[in-house]
Design a protein around this motif. Structure first.
Motif, PDB file in Angstrom:
ATOM      1  N   GLU A 143       7.310   0.792   5.740  1.00 35.26           N
ATOM      2  CA  GLU A 143       8.308  -0.110   5.499  1.00 35.26           C
ATOM      3  C   GLU A 143       8.295  -0.721   4.351  1.00 35.26           C
ATOM      4  O   GLU A 143       9.458  -1.164   3.820  1.00 35.26           O
ATOM      5  N   GLY A 144       7.307  -0.361   3.361  1.00 38.74           N
ATOM      6  CA  GLY A 144       7.309  -1.075   2.012  1.00 38.74           C
ATOM      7  C   GLY A 144       7.115  -2.730   2.092  1.00 38.74           C
ATOM      8  O   GLY A 144       7.450  -3.129   1.105  1.00 38.74           O
ATOM      9  N   LYS A 145       6.589  -3.307   3.234  1.00 44.45           N
ATOM     10  CA  LYS A 145       6.614  -4.803   3.372  1.00 44.45           C
ATOM     11  C   LYS A 145       5.178  -5.102   3.143  1.00 44.45           C
ATOM     12  O   LYS A 145       4.203  -4.192   3.273  1.00 44.45           O
ATOM     13  N   PRO A 146       4.750  -6.429   2.609  1.00 46.08           N
ATOM     14  CA  PRO A 146       3.301  -6.914   2.359  1.00 46.08           C
ATOM     15  C   PRO A 146       2.741  -6.903   3.762  1.00 46.08           C
ATOM     16  O   PRO A 146       3.100  -6.938   4.728  1.00 46.08           O
ATOM     17  N   SER A 147       1.512  -6.260   3.228  1.00 44.78           N
ATOM     18  CA  SER A 147       0.557  -6.131   4.602  1.00 44.78           C
ATOM     19  C   SER A 147       0.333  -7.370   5.315  1.00 44.78           C
ATOM     20  O   SER A 147      -0.048  -8.539   4.803  1.00 44.78           O
ATOM     21  N   SER A 148       0.253  -7.557   6.787  1.00 46.22           N
ATOM     22  CA  SER A 148      -0.171  -8.743   7.294  1.00 46.22           C
ATOM     23  C   SER A 148      -1.513  -8.278   7.883  1.00 46.22           C
ATOM     24  O   SER A 148      -1.948  -9.172   8.551  1.00 46.22           O
TER      25      SER A 148
ATOM     26  N   GLU B 276       0.703  -1.177   0.085  1.00 46.44           N
ATOM     27  CA  GLU B 276       0.020  -0.017  -0.102  1.00 46.44           C
ATOM     28  C   GLU B 276       0.975   1.149  -0.050  1.00 46.44           C
ATOM     29  O   GLU B 276       1.681   1.356   0.796  1.00 46.44           O
ATOM     30  N   SER B 277       0.438   2.163  -1.042  1.00 47.15           N
ATOM     31  CA  SER B 277       1.326   3.097  -1.058  1.00 47.15           C
ATOM     32  C   SER B 277       0.614   4.471  -0.935  1.00 47.15           C
ATOM     33  O   SER B 277       1.099   5.745  -1.305  1.00 47.15           O
ATOM     34  N   ASN B 278      -0.666   4.456  -0.023  1.00 45.97           N
ATOM     35  CA  ASN B 278      -1.634   5.417  -0.180  1.00 45.97           C
ATOM     36  C   ASN B 278      -1.858   5.766   1.408  1.00 45.97           C
ATOM     37  O   ASN B 278      -2.123   4.698   2.087  1.00 45.97           O
TER      38      ASN B 278
ATOM     39  N   THR C 272      -1.458   8.276  16.268  1.00 48.33           N
ATOM     40  CA  THR C 272      -1.640   6.901  16.034  1.00 48.33           C
ATOM     41  C   THR C 272      -0.873   5.967  16.994  1.00 48.33           C
ATOM     42  O   THR C 272      -1.534   5.162  17.445  1.00 48.33           O
ATOM     43  N   LEU C 273       0.351   6.440  17.006  1.00 45.85           N
ATOM     44  CA  LEU C 273       1.149   5.434  17.992  1.00 45.85           C
ATOM     45  C   LEU C 273       0.655   5.328  19.392  1.00 45.85           C
ATOM     46  O   LEU C 273       0.288   4.211  20.104  1.00 45.85           O
ATOM     47  N   THR C 274       0.525   6.583  20.092  1.00 41.21           N
ATOM     48  CA  THR C 274      -0.173   6.505  21.349  1.00 41.21           C
ATOM     49  C   THR C 274      -1.551   5.964  21.404  1.00 41.21           C
ATOM     50  O   THR C 274      -1.808   5.412  22.482  1.00 41.21           O
ATOM     51  N   GLY C 275      -2.461   6.062  20.507  1.00 43.83           N
ATOM     52  CA  GLY C 275      -3.724   5.491  20.283  1.00 43.83           C
ATOM     53  C   GLY C 275      -3.556   3.962  20.385  1.00 43.83           C
ATOM     54  O   GLY C 275      -4.236   3.309  21.042  1.00 43.83           O
ATOM     55  N   HIS C 276      -2.435   3.482  19.678  1.00 44.22           N
ATOM     56  CA  HIS C 276      -2.317   1.816  19.598  1.00 44.22           C
ATOM     57  C   HIS C 276      -1.722   1.582  20.797  1.00 44.22           C
ATOM     58  O   HIS C 276      -2.303   0.356  21.569  1.00 44.22           O
TER      59      HIS C 276
ATOM     60  N   ILE D  31      -6.375   6.439   7.439  1.00 43.84           N
ATOM     61  CA  ILE D  31      -6.226   5.219   7.690  1.00 43.84           C
ATOM     62  C   ILE D  31      -5.157   4.609   6.740  1.00 43.84           C
ATOM     63  O   ILE D  31      -5.142   5.146   5.485  1.00 43.84           O
ATOM     64  N   THR D  32      -4.432   3.638   7.042  1.00 44.39           N
ATOM     65  CA  THR D  32      -3.501   2.810   5.971  1.00 44.39           C
ATOM     66  C   THR D  32      -3.092   1.683   6.807  1.00 44.39           C
ATOM     67  O   THR D  32      -3.141   1.528   7.980  1.00 44.39           O
ATOM     68  N   CYS D  33      -2.269   0.757   6.233  1.00 48.11           N
ATOM     69  CA  CYS D  33      -1.505  -0.227   6.948  1.00 48.11           C
ATOM     70  C   CYS D  33      -0.112   0.464   6.905  1.00 48.11           C
ATOM     71  O   CYS D  33       0.482   0.358   5.933  1.00 48.11           O
ATOM     72  N   PHE D  34       0.277   0.849   8.110  1.00 48.48           N
ATOM     73  CA  PHE D  34       1.486   1.487   8.273  1.00 48.48           C
ATOM     74  C   PHE D  34       2.571   0.962   8.118  1.00 48.48           C
ATOM     75  O   PHE D  34       3.714   1.030   7.341  1.00 48.48           O
ATOM     76  N   GLN D  35       2.629  -0.615   8.215  1.00 48.39           N
ATOM     77  CA  GLN D  35       3.789  -1.661   8.013  1.00 48.39           C
ATOM     78  C   GLN D  35       4.036  -1.510   6.554  1.00 48.39           C
ATOM     79  O   GLN D  35       5.231  -1.676   6.369  1.00 48.39           O
ATOM     80  N   THR D  36       3.019  -1.535   5.622  1.00 48.70           N
ATOM     81  CA  THR D  36       3.372  -1.295   4.184  1.00 48.70           C
ATOM     82  C   THR D  36       3.682   0.005   3.778  1.00 48.70           C
ATOM     83  O   THR D  36       4.701   0.190   2.874  1.00 48.70           O
TER      84      THR D  36
END
Length: 191
Positions: free
Chosen positions: A88-93, A46-48, A133-137, A80-85
């Motif tokens: 970091e550019g990694k496939p989403s988990s 995801e790049s958006n 976002t981080l503090t919410g998590h 919203i996004t998957c911050f992991q991807t």
């Protein structure tokens, strides 16, 4: 112009009018997804970064037993996004799915990063969004580990009660890390 996004950006109090205008220029990809339609599937990139203009999406994973576990929701006027991807550019988990018919507006990471490097106000805004976002998590993890089911439900109601009748209860139960029957008992006690 996207009025909801404009108001969201201005509400941050970190952006002047010029910075808001610059962001609005690159936040241009509109997307509509229907209930149960995926915005992001497992193992995708995801790049958006998305702004939820209307509706609601959820982030979820699938556990070892094949059960979907809702990790969070993104409501109207949130990002919203998957911050992991995204970062970091990694496939989403995780997967992101529409809970309601949802209208989104997206900014591409490349366009956003170019603005961040050119405009310190936008860089500070972006850093602030990441920190929120981080503090919410972290707060959510603390709540899951320390609060009883009824207390978790009360916290959910105080934050997101306005969506209670629009989101299936089984998704709320999953988000609160309880069985739907437990959520039903808690709701019956309160009524």
């Amino acid at each position: 112009m996207n009025l909801a996004l404009n108001q969201f950006l201005k509400h941050s109090n970190k952006l002047g009018d010029n910075s808001v205008d610059q962001l609005l220029e690159v936040w241009k990809k509109h997307k509509i997804i229907k209930v149960k339609e995926l915005l992001l599937d497992f193992n995708q990139l995801e790049s958006n970064l998305y702004f939820v203009k209307e509706g609601c999406v959820r982030l979820f994973v699938i556990d070892k037993n094949g059960e979907q576990i809702t990790m969070g929701f993104a409501y109207e006027n949130s990002l919203i996004t998957c911050f992991q991807t995204f970062i970091e550019g990694k496939p989403s988990s995780i997967s992101i799915e529409a809970v309601l018919d949802t209208e989104l507006v997206a900014v591409n990471k490349t366009d956003l990063m170019q603005l961040i490097h050119r405009n310190s106000e936008i860089a500070l805004w972006y850093q602030s969004m990441l920190e929120i976002t981080l503090t919410g998590h972290i707060q959510r993890q603390v709540e899951l580990l320390t609060l009883k089911p009824q207390e978790r439900y009360a916290v959910f109601m105080s934050r997101s009660g306005h969506f209670l009748n629009r989101i299936p209860l089984k998704l709320i139960a999953s988000y609160l890390m309880m069985k739907p029957e437990t959520l039903s008992r808690i709701r019956a006690k309160i009524s």
